[in-house]
Design an enzyme around this catalytic site. Structure first.
Site, mmCIF file in Angstrom:
data_model
loop_
_atom_site.group_PDB
_atom_site.id
_atom_site.type_symbol
_atom_site.label_atom_id
_atom_site.label_comp_id
_atom_site.label_asym_id
_atom_site.label_seq_id
_atom_site.Cartn_x
_atom_site.Cartn_y
_atom_site.Cartn_z
ATOM 1 N N PHE A 1 -2.579 -50.851 -60.073
ATOM 2 C CA PHE A 1 -2.493 -52.240 -59.593
ATOM 3 C C PHE A 1 -3.780 -52.720 -58.932
ATOM 4 C CE2 PHE A 1 -1.620 -50.121 -55.533
ATOM 5 C CZ PHE A 1 -2.281 -50.948 -54.646
ATOM 6 N N LYS B 1 -1.252 -50.686 -71.152
ATOM 7 C CA LYS B 1 -0.018 -50.775 -70.355
ATOM 8 C C LYS B 1 -0.484 -50.987 -68.908
ATOM 9 C CE LYS B 1 2.490 -49.058 -67.737
ATOM 10 N NZ LYS B 1 2.736 -49.620 -66.377
ATOM 11 N N GLU C 1 2.943 -52.529 -63.549
ATOM 12 C CA GLU C 1 4.080 -53.452 -63.521
ATOM 13 C C GLU C 1 4.117 -54.240 -62.208
ATOM 14 O OE1 GLU C 1 3.936 -50.280 -63.325
ATOM 15 O OE2 GLU C 1 5.753 -49.301 -62.565
ATOM 16 N N SER D 1 -2.526 -42.784 -59.206
ATOM 17 C CA SER D 1 -2.454 -41.807 -58.119
ATOM 18 C C SER D 1 -2.523 -40.378 -58.667
ATOM 19 C CB SER D 1 -1.147 -42.018 -57.351
ATOM 20 O OG SER D 1 -0.065 -41.904 -58.256
ATOM 21 N N CYS E 1 -10.061 -46.742 -54.738
ATOM 22 C CA CYS E 1 -10.241 -45.287 -54.861
ATOM 23 C C CYS E 1 -11.595 -44.873 -54.318
ATOM 24 C CB CYS E 1 -10.097 -44.858 -56.314
ATOM 25 S SG CYS E 1 -11.433 -45.452 -57.355
ATOM 26 N N GLU F 1 -4.594 -39.759 -48.919
ATOM 27 C CA GLU F 1 -5.052 -41.115 -49.234
ATOM 28 C C GLU F 1 -4.091 -42.120 -48.592
ATOM 29 O OE1 GLU F 1 -4.695 -42.392 -53.402
ATOM 30 O OE2 GLU F 1 -6.683 -43.273 -53.204
HETATM 31 P P1 NAD Z 1 0.360 -45.256 -59.735
HETATM 32 O O1 NAD Z 1 0.018 -43.847 -60.045
HETATM 33 O O2 NAD Z 1 1.582 -45.515 -58.946
HETATM 34 O O3 NAD Z 1 0.525 -46.116 -61.084
HETATM 35 C C1 NAD Z 1 -0.486 -46.165 -62.060
HETATM 36 C C2 NAD Z 1 0.136 -46.424 -63.435
HETATM 37 O O4 NAD Z 1 0.984 -45.324 -63.757
HETATM 38 C C3 NAD Z 1 0.985 -47.680 -63.510
HETATM 39 O O5 NAD Z 1 0.702 -48.337 -64.730
HETATM 40 C C4 NAD Z 1 2.418 -47.155 -63.472
HETATM 41 O O6 NAD Z 1 3.288 -47.931 -64.261
HETATM 42 C C5 NAD Z 1 2.292 -45.767 -64.060
HETATM 43 N N1 NAD Z 1 3.214 -44.783 -63.459
HETATM 44 C C6 NAD Z 1 3.616 -44.726 -62.164
HETATM 45 N N2 NAD Z 1 4.416 -43.647 -61.962
HETATM 46 C C7 NAD Z 1 4.507 -43.020 -63.154
HETATM 47 C C8 NAD Z 1 5.195 -41.841 -63.600
HETATM 48 N N3 NAD Z 1 5.940 -41.108 -62.768
HETATM 49 N N4 NAD Z 1 5.069 -41.486 -64.894
HETATM 50 C C9 NAD Z 1 4.324 -42.215 -65.751
HETATM 51 N N5 NAD Z 1 3.663 -43.338 -65.376
HETATM 52 C C10 NAD Z 1 3.748 -43.742 -64.107
HETATM 53 O O7 NAD Z 1 -0.942 -45.880 -59.025
HETATM 54 P P2 NAD Z 1 -1.101 -47.300 -58.335
HETATM 55 O O8 NAD Z 1 -0.348 -47.310 -57.047
HETATM 56 O O9 NAD Z 1 -0.869 -48.379 -59.308
HETATM 57 O O10 NAD Z 1 -2.684 -47.290 -58.028
HETATM 58 C C11 NAD Z 1 -3.235 -46.717 -56.874
HETATM 59 C C12 NAD Z 1 -3.771 -45.323 -57.133
HETATM 60 O O11 NAD Z 1 -4.742 -45.361 -58.190
HETATM 61 C C13 NAD Z 1 -4.518 -44.758 -55.927
HETATM 62 O O12 NAD Z 1 -4.153 -43.416 -55.767
HETATM 63 C C14 NAD Z 1 -5.983 -44.892 -56.312
HETATM 64 O O13 NAD Z 1 -6.848 -43.975 -55.677
HETATM 65 C C15 NAD Z 1 -5.911 -44.645 -57.793
HETATM 66 N N6 NAD Z 1 -7.099 -45.157 -58.468
HETATM 67 C C16 NAD Z 1 -8.002 -44.256 -58.932
HETATM 68 C C17 NAD Z 1 -9.162 -44.706 -59.531
HETATM 69 C C18 NAD Z 1 -10.172 -43.719 -60.043
HETATM 70 O O14 NAD Z 1 -11.089 -44.118 -60.753
HETATM 71 N N7 NAD Z 1 -10.047 -42.448 -59.724
HETATM 72 C C19 NAD Z 1 -9.387 -46.071 -59.682
HETATM 73 C C20 NAD Z 1 -8.422 -46.968 -59.207
HETATM 74 C C21 NAD Z 1 -7.275 -46.499 -58.595
#
Ligand code: NAD
Length: 493
Positions: A158, A182, A185, A235, A290, A391
């Site tokens: 997000f 994708k 959401e 994450s 991040c 984090e």
């Molecule tokens: P998230 O992991 O909750 O969700 C990311 C994506 O994964 C979404 O599209 C979601 O629909 C999907 N998803 C969530 N749970 C899932 C599951 N159990 N199985 C399959 N798909 C699933 O992350 P978020 O809250 O949207 O974003 C924040 C996180 O992203 C932070 O931890 C941040 O550090 C990380 N991030 C990392 C980078 C990088 O380059 N390393 C860049 C941006 C954000």
């Protein structure tokens, strides 16, 4: 489709499949709201298995011709997309602020980096070339080529809804693959508007597609035999799940995860400059980055002075609706996430960190329901504290004093994450040590947030990344193609 240039709260987010907008047909639905006001923005229905299957099939059909199209032809829609993104940058930035909560300046900045990735991918005719050698053996010439592979999918988070899809999409299609996005959401409106512009840019049907949804949609894409590879950003626990599941299905996968980043400040640093950059690094995008460096390790001799500067700078930050130009720190994505950050602050207090600035009582006039936290600053944050280990993803900054740069680098390297770190110093020797010894993917010296330009790779180490090829730049070309060698003999007689 409702006009996203003027969202009115009733937007029903659609998929973009085979060149047409479609209503997803899954059972689940998520309501969308503006994080600064909590006013409704619309809703997203998740995709069903048959929606996913239709997109993957259309992607594979499109791949047949697209992979054979001359490379010059493949980059023309990307040039048009770059122009369209620039023409609509302000409008996209406003939508991004309403969808995400960050400030206008932050939204414009992230869109700019997204556009830069489109620009870099337009260089594919040069970047995709491989080597060749005459007379590699007696009468034999040998050359290497790169070939696209099929349908790739990206699952994005997000926090940078306008930029992160563009870490992948331009490279996937420029190299001759089909691509499915994708998006998160939690805020899919920017991706939807992006795809309206993609539709205008004129890619052949099925080459670039948008499939909305949640966990089941992600798993449906990973398990589908018509998908070649998966890019993930999110994450760490989810990144690990995605990496394992995609690998078990024999797919290419790159999975970028979460972070816990450090700043080291030495006695030779320009302290005022370092304080300003530290606060911006930790608190910009309300800490939802991040690359946010939120643990600051300061050499003993300047700890008090630097801490005072940081508290002063942090207290001057204006918290509010990101649409107001004077706002420095916008809203957090959701009420649930705000509560999660509050819980971390409570834990910091319980575990004995010193509260230097408490942001829990933020009151924003006219935005009483918004998901706001003012920045919180903790002092004396020891290594074992939860706020030092995990984090937080909110505007929370922790300071600790260290005996030396060596001690600071050792503490930083003991973290299970390795996404980013910065050093503020006037010493070249300290900078060299940091560069050589830091077990981190993105290192900055006298730079608050070490965000690589689009022509360099973007990605961390250790639990911040699972895979080998990172996002952006040349790594993307390796990820989206496989290599073949041609060995030829054409004897004279
Ligand atoms: P998230 O992991 O909750 O969700 C990311 C994506 O994964 C979404 O599209 C979601 O629909 C999907 N998803 C969530 N749970 C899932 C599951 N159990 N199985 C399959 N798909 C699933 O992350 P978020 O809250 O949207 O974003 C924040 C996180 O992203 C932070 O931890 C941040 O550090 C990380 N991030 C990392 C980078 C990088 O380059 N390393 C860049 C941006 C954000």
């Amino acid at each position: 489709m409702v006009d996203l240039r003027e969202p009115d709260g009733t937007e029903a987010v659609e998929n973009y499949v085979d060149g047409a907008w479609q209503t997803p047909t899954g059972d689940d639905e998520q309501a969308l709201s503006n994080p600064a006001t909590t006013e409704p923005l619309g809703s997203v229905t998740f995709s069903s298995e048959s929606d996913i299957d239709e997109a993957v099939r259309a992607g594979n059909e499109a791949f047949e011709e697209w992979s054979q199209a001359p490379v010059e032809e493949r980059i023309q829609p990307l040039f048009r997309l770059k122009t369209l993104l620039e023409e609509h940058q302000d409008e996209l930035a406003e939508l991004l602020v309403q969808d995400h909560g960050k400030t206008l300046a932050e939204a414009r900045g992230e869109l700019r980096r997204g556009i830069e990735n489109v620009e870099v991918a337009c260089g594919i005719p040069s970047m995709m070339q491989s080597g060749s050698l005459l007379n590699a053996a007696p009468e034999i010439d040998e050359s290497a080529v790169r070939k696209p592979l099929g349908v790739f999918a990206a699952i994005t988070p997000f926090n940078f809804p306008g930029m992160i899809p563009l870490w992948f999409l331009p490279y996937a299609v420029a190299t001759g693959n089909s691509f499915i996005l994708k998006p998160s959401e939690q805020n899919p409106l920017v991706a939807t508007r992006l795809f309206e512009l993609i539709d205008e840019a004129g890619f052949p049907d099925g080459v670039v597609q948008l499939v909305n949804g949640g966990v089941d949609t992600v798993n449906g894409l990973i398990d589908h035999e018509g998908v070649e590879g998966i890019s993930f950003v999110g994450s760490t626990p989810v990144a690990k799940l995605i990496y394992e599941r995609a690998a078990a299905n024999g797919k290419r996968v790159q999975a970028q995860g979460g972070a816990k980043n450090h700043i080291i400040v030495t006695e030779t640093a320009d302290l005022e400059f370092a304080a300003e950059k530290t606060v911006s690094s930790a608190c910009a995008c309300a800490g939802e980055r991040c690359l946010a460096n939120d643990i600051v390790l300061v050499e003993d001799g300047v700890y008090e002075e630097f801490t005072d500067l940081v508290v002063e700078e942090t207290a001057s930050q204006v918290v509010g609706n990101g649409l107001n130009e004077e706002t420095d720190i916008g809203a957090l994505i959701s009420e649930e996430h705000e509560q999660r950050v509050r819980d971390y602050i409570d834990t910091g207090v319980e575990e004995g960190a010193t509260v230097l600035l408490d942001g829990r009582d933020a009151e924003i006039d006219g935005h009483e329901d918004g998901n706001f936290l003012a920045p919180t600053v903790f002092g004396d944050v020891s290594e074992e504290m939860t706020i030092s280990q995990e984090e937080i993803f909110g505007p929370v900054l922790g300071l600790a004093s260290v005996d030396s740069v060596d001690d600071a680098i050792e503490r930083m390297n003991r973290s299970r994450f390795g996404n980013a770190a910065s050093l503020f110093t006037g010493s070249g020797a300290d900078a060299r040590k940091f560069r050589h010894e830091g077990e981190i993917g993105n290192l900055g010296v006298n730079v608050g947030t070490s965000a690589p330009m689009a022509f360099f790779h973007f990605g961390g180490w250790k639990d911040s990344f699972f895979g080998d090829l990172h996002a952006q730049g040349e790594d993307m070309i390796h990820f989206y193609t496989d290599k073949a060698v041609y060995i030829e003999r054409w004897p004279d007689a």
